[in-house]
Write an enzyme that holds these catalytic residues in place. Sequence first.
Site, PDB file in Angstrom:
ATOM      1  N   ALA A  61       0.854  -1.198   0.000  1.00 43.21           N
ATOM      2  CA  ALA A  61       0.000   0.000   0.000  1.00 43.21           C
ATOM      3  C   ALA A  61       0.883   1.240   0.000  1.00 43.21           C
ATOM      4  CB  ALA A  61      -0.872  -0.012   1.243  1.00 43.21           C
ATOM      5  N   GLY A 100       0.717  -5.262   0.466  1.00 46.48           N
ATOM      6  CA  GLY A 100      -0.390  -5.401  -0.488  1.00 46.48           C
ATOM      7  C   GLY A 100       0.056  -6.081  -1.775  1.00 46.48           C
ATOM      8  N   GLU A 103      -0.205  -9.605  -1.023  1.00 48.81           N
ATOM      9  CA  GLU A 103      -1.627  -9.971  -0.894  1.00 48.81           C
ATOM     10  C   GLU A 103      -2.292 -10.089  -2.265  1.00 48.81           C
ATOM     11  OE1 GLU A 103      -2.202  -6.788   2.003  1.00 48.81           O
ATOM     12  OE2 GLU A 103      -3.117  -8.256   3.339  1.00 48.81           O
ATOM     13  N   GLU A 123       4.105  -5.371   7.106  1.00 49.49           N
ATOM     14  CA  GLU A 123       3.255  -4.305   7.658  1.00 49.49           C
ATOM     15  C   GLU A 123       3.559  -3.961   9.108  1.00 49.49           C
ATOM     16  OE1 GLU A 123       2.260  -6.558   5.567  1.00 49.49           O
ATOM     17  OE2 GLU A 123       0.754  -5.788   4.185  1.00 49.49           O
TER      18      GLU A 123
END
Length: 692
Positions: A61, A100, A103, A123
């Site tokens: 992200a 992300g 992910e 994270e």
Amino acid sequence: MSVTVSREGSVAFVTVNNPPVNAIGRAVRAGLMDALDAVENAVGLSLVVLSGAGRCFAAGADAKEFDAPLQGPHLPDIIARIETCDVPWVAAVTGAALGGGCELALGCRYRIASPSAQIGLPEVTLGVIPGAGGTQRLPRLVGIKTALELIATGKAVSAGRAEEIGLIDSVADDPVEGASRLDIEMVERGRSIASLPQPAANAKAVEAARALIRKKMPHQIAPERAIDLIEKSAHVSLSEGLAAERAAFLELREASQSSALRHVFFSERAARMPEPLRGQDAALEVITVAGGGTMGAGIAYALLNKGSEVTLLEADMDGVEKANANVEKIIAASVKRGLIDEGAAEACCQRLMVTTDYSAASQSTLAIEAAFESLAVKQSIFADLEMHLPKSAVLATNTSYLDVDALAAGVSDPSRVIGLHFFAPAHIMKLLEIVRGENTSDAALATGFALAKRLGKIPVVSGVCDGFIGNRILARYREAADTLLMEGATPWEIDAAMTGFGYVMGPYEAQDLSGLDIAHANRRRQDAERDPERRYISIADRMVALGRLGRKTGVGWYRYPDSGGKVEDPIVAELAVEAARLAKVERKEYPADEIRERLLMAMINEAADILGEGIARQASDIDLVTIHGYGFPRWRGGLLHYADRIGVDSVLNSLMRFETEDRVAWRPGQVIVDCIGRGIALSEWRAAPFLK
Ligand code: COA
């Protein structure tokens, strides 16, 4: 375009293109949604290959967006659509697939990566947890134990390891090409992670992960929350787990720890070569280090390990022998710890020459003096270096306190002189204070930054003053601690208050480790110039007089029995009582909160002066110094980030309260007053431009 879609026959290629690291910001998310629309509307597609342009698949992200309100489309929705898409998606990973990015790959039906790829969910290092399925899909794919290993500490794994644990399906030199040649039937048969069975619960692994986190990342909330969620994945449905994960992610994103850790992440990157110096080249292949004691040997090893040839100069043959032994000891320890292999150790030895002959330094572009902390000794070394090195070579001193300008004054071209203040052990500690003298040239400064980059260190520029940024703040920290010691607190209460705040060690334990004699010698050097108005506390001097120099003598503020550990020693309290009696101070008890407040305020006040005098160019540099050189907890964002969080006005209130006791030690710094007057935070305060 942040995301492009192309097609070759029945294969669609979706490419994230958001340099430099394909951070998944709003534009990328919107682009991925458009790509999904395009894929779903296309006829005759059999496979979608998802990749990243440039050096990364996707670095997660966009953490810069975390300060702003959430904006759709959201990554979990994108991944859900990829996962349930009629046409199977394959992740082709080159470079980093983090957060992300990882992910997104977990939403795909198949994962193929280049040998140098790094895959992980870091994270927690930014104070959050994976917020787009990582804590629920990864355990389903690799099991609870392995998922805990990856997520709880945030460590990425190589492609090889990822294949071993089943995080990816295969490795290929060119993953995009490899993906497009995959047997489509095999990929179609492959099940999405959502359809995999629930992972088996593993209470033992969960407990072990919790114990590890409490030891390695104490006080931090995100790793504990990540463990909770991974544990949960064995007990609830995917949709329930995803909802719980998202709620936790959104909560942590807003919390102070995440804000602090993001601040440090971006400050570290901003500290690298400042814009006006970019493009200045510095050759660092051949370097001289003068002085092969603990510090010089550590610096020499750090340079050797990064491929430089090093000439290590010593004053006599005895020094040569000791310097050789010092470097060899570090090399052997690095091999033992598995940091380098025998081959690399051998190469380090071959690049090293230890000698008394200064003419051996004639090819060096940089010399770092790391001799005894005496201006006369350092001046004499600089004179010799000046005689033998090329005129363009940069001359650096590793002094911790001495006046770099006074040293430069003895050199015919003072513009070549800088300070390079390494921290012990020099080959391990991340911080490098680069001291800019009155006449230091931009080229010399750029050499300091280039060196930091080569050594993987965090550079911070400091102007000239006694102790530069870090040791100057440290002196105030110790002064405030000694004041409390005299006024009634014990070293162990003070240490416990600061470890409770997040320091790994309190000030007294830290002094015992580094040795009380160093600070003592420094105080004697400062005697002549000490402000006579300022209260001087002599407990530490008495300790030195009693031979209590810390761990190396088995006694310091604590006793260190041969059987190990440390024990409190009542004699220290007796010395404090005596000091209080002489100073006519009435002793009282100090609760931990008050101890913390006083020590932190003393440091913040000094840091504000350092900003005001232009010694540091910005508050974030002081944050980096306190974190990387002095153990300030990273998750609190550094000293001045912390000050801004509690508020400058609250800092001023505390200082004014303490000022009634001692108007010299606690006078509020002008920058603090100015910040309040201008309604700005310390992080917004700017010194004059630091480049001439
Ligand atoms: N969000 C926003 N910006 C990011 C970013 C992220 N997740 N990751 C990296 N960047 C920016 C850096 O700030 C830097 O910007 P700058 O050039 O303006 O200073 C630039 O991308 C390059 O990053 P840098 O770290 O210098 O490159 P690198 O090649 O040394 O390392 C990574 C690349 C991806 C390994 C590293 O940047 C990284 O670990 N990023 C964070 C990954 C992460 O924690 N993701 C989870 C987010 S919740």
